[in-house]
Design an enzyme around this catalytic site. Structure first.
Site, PDB file in Angstrom:
ATOM      1  NE  ARG A   1      -4.194  -2.182   1.810  1.00  0.00           N
ATOM      2  CZ  ARG A   1      -5.213  -2.209   2.985  1.00  0.00           C
ATOM      3  NH1 ARG A   1      -4.921  -1.927   4.179  1.00  0.00           N
ATOM      4  NH2 ARG A   1      -6.011  -3.178   2.460  1.00  0.00           N
TER       5      ARG A   1
ATOM      6  CE  LYS B   1     -17.560 -18.321   9.700  1.00  0.00           C
ATOM      7  NZ  LYS B   1     -17.770 -17.609  11.146  1.00  0.00           N
TER       8      LYS B   1
ATOM      9  N   GLY C   1      -7.766  -8.587   0.408  1.00  0.00           N
ATOM     10  CA  GLY C   1      -6.669  -8.497   1.499  1.00  0.00           C
ATOM     11  C   GLY C   1      -5.956  -9.791   1.357  1.00  0.00           C
TER      12      GLY C   1
ATOM     13  N   GLY D   1     -12.654  -5.021   1.747  1.00  0.00           N
ATOM     14  CA  GLY D   1     -14.104  -4.579   1.503  1.00  0.00           C
ATOM     15  C   GLY D   1     -14.629  -3.477   0.563  1.00  0.00           C
TER      16      GLY D   1
END
Length: 419
Positions: free
Chosen positions: A35, A221, A377, A400
């Site tokens: 980043r 999940k 990520g 996100g």
């Protein structure tokens, strides 16, 4: 809204919202500077244009102010190494030192504010409330933070002549430094190169992909990926399902999953996804086999087993021989590839060979002319771990934010610049 390439920075102080939320080891040293490297071109653009730079970012999730464990001071060395330029540290965001340093900033100079999240006003959430606080107390605390947030934003805006949002990783948050400050620069706000490139890359993949278009979706999940899977089914030709989701899909079809991650309450959703995919002619690929272990550790015993027939005391942690071959063959036949989420527990070397195989297949497909976007990520950490970031088309800095943008949601940090 200006494009950064068309803005005259001569004599201007640019306050840039960067995403320097980088991982640190126990000694406070940066372990992955992706980043930081991504933000360097934007910073250099301002400096080369005759301007000065005020950098602001968050780091981690501090619960108190200040917390030296989350101070941005400890990453200055990493920024200076990549930028090749001295960085002055303000030590805070709101104090007189920061204000004076900004006022005296000369063209060619760079200063860094302290962690924005040392201030409750950044997120607009009250802190320090007692666990048994009443609803009225919570309401009053929230109101107080919102009132002080305006002063916080005004203070930050007063430091500069123009605002650049280059923090795609936080663009989905309606925070002071991403969504509110832009209003103070109605004619002098813009995206930095990270934001420009992120939006261009994602829009290109989602709106005009070369086909066949394959999405590789990993993660533990189904419940956290259902929205993006449903959105992608409107766009892609095939979806590779990996990670812990494998065992929910297998369990939904009556498979035996041992101690593997599995969400029985998501069985109906998994079956509905398979049904919709079949109706729309979208190919869903899953590994026929799994690498299983008897302990979640590098020292575990491992073996291969059918993904739908895992012994009671064993746990699926990666794809196995059949899955590696199946996924590689499919990936090599695609022209556009989106990878979001590893297909196994790549953090443990013994369980990382499946994710490495997928990463290598994507790199080889890219070498053949495919366009590959690595986003989220864990996928970024994965591609970096295997040293293959320079062999894919684009590595996103967003987690996100990437998912929400792909889901079609309006990102506050993007909307604030565009309006």
């Amino acid at each position: 809204m200006f494009a950064i390439d068309n803005y005259n920075f001569a004599g201007k102080r640019a306050i840039i919202r960067v995403d320097f939320n980088v991982p640190l080891n126990a000694e406070g040293k940066v372990t992955d500077d992706t980043r930081i490297r991504a933000a360097i071109p934007t910073i250099k653009k301002v400096l080369e244009g005759g301007g000065s730079v005020i950098l602001m970012s968050h780091l981690g999730r501090p619960k108190k102010n200040p917390d030296t464990k989350f101070s941005l001071e400890q990453i200055i060395y990493a920024i200076e190494e990549r930028l090749g330029h001295k960085i002055m540290f303000a030590g805070d965001c709101m104090g007189e030192k920061a204000a004076q340093m900004a006022a005296e900033l000369k063209p060619g100079e760079v200063m860094l504010l302290e962690n924005l999240r040392f201030y409750a006003e950044e997120e607009g959430k009250p802190r320090g409330l007692a666990e048994d606080a009443s609803d009225e107390e919570k309401k009053e605390a929230k109101k107080a933070v919102k009132e002080s947030q305006k002063k916080f934003v005004e203070r930050l805006a007063s430091y500069a002549d123009c605002y650049i949002n280059d923090a795609f990783g936080t663009a989905h948050r309606a925070h002071a430094s991403t969504a509110l400050i832009a209003d103070y620069f109605p004619n002098d706000k813009m995206f930095g190169y990270v934001m420009e490139n992120e939006l261009k890359a994602i829009d290109g993949v989602m709106e005009n992909p070369e086909r066949p278009f394959c999405a590789i979706i990993g993660g533990s999940k189904v419940s956290t990926k259902i929205t993006i899977i449903e959105k992608l089914m409107e766009k892609v030709d095939s979806i590779i399902i990996g990670g812990g989701m494998t065992y929910t899909f297998a369990g939904a079809e009556g498979g035996k999953e041992g101690k593997s991650i599995c969400e029985p309450d998501m069985f109906p959703v998994a079956l509905e996804i398979l049904k919709k995919a079949e109706e729309r002619g979208i190919q869903i690929l899953r590994s026929p086999d799994a690498l299983i272990c008897d302990d979640f550790a590098e020292t575990a015993n491992t073996q291969e087993a059918p993904a739908n027939n895992i012994p009671d005391e064993w746990e699926g942690v990666d794809i196995a021989t059949g899955g590696k071959a199946k996924f590689r063959e499919h990936i090599l036949g695609c022209k556009t590839i989106l990878w979001n989420g590893p297909v196994g527990v790549f953090e443990i070397d013994k369980f990382s060979t499946g994710s490495r195989a997928v990463a290598e297949a994507i790199a080889d497909a890219t070498d053949k002319g495919a366009y590959s976007l690595i986003g989220g990520g864990d996928s970024v950490a994965c591609i970096n771990k295997f040293g293959l970031a320079d062999r894919v088309s684009y590595v996103s800095t967003g987690g996100g934010a990437l998912l929400e943008y792909m889901e079609g949601k309006e990102l506050p940090g993007v909307a604030a610049i565009r309006k």
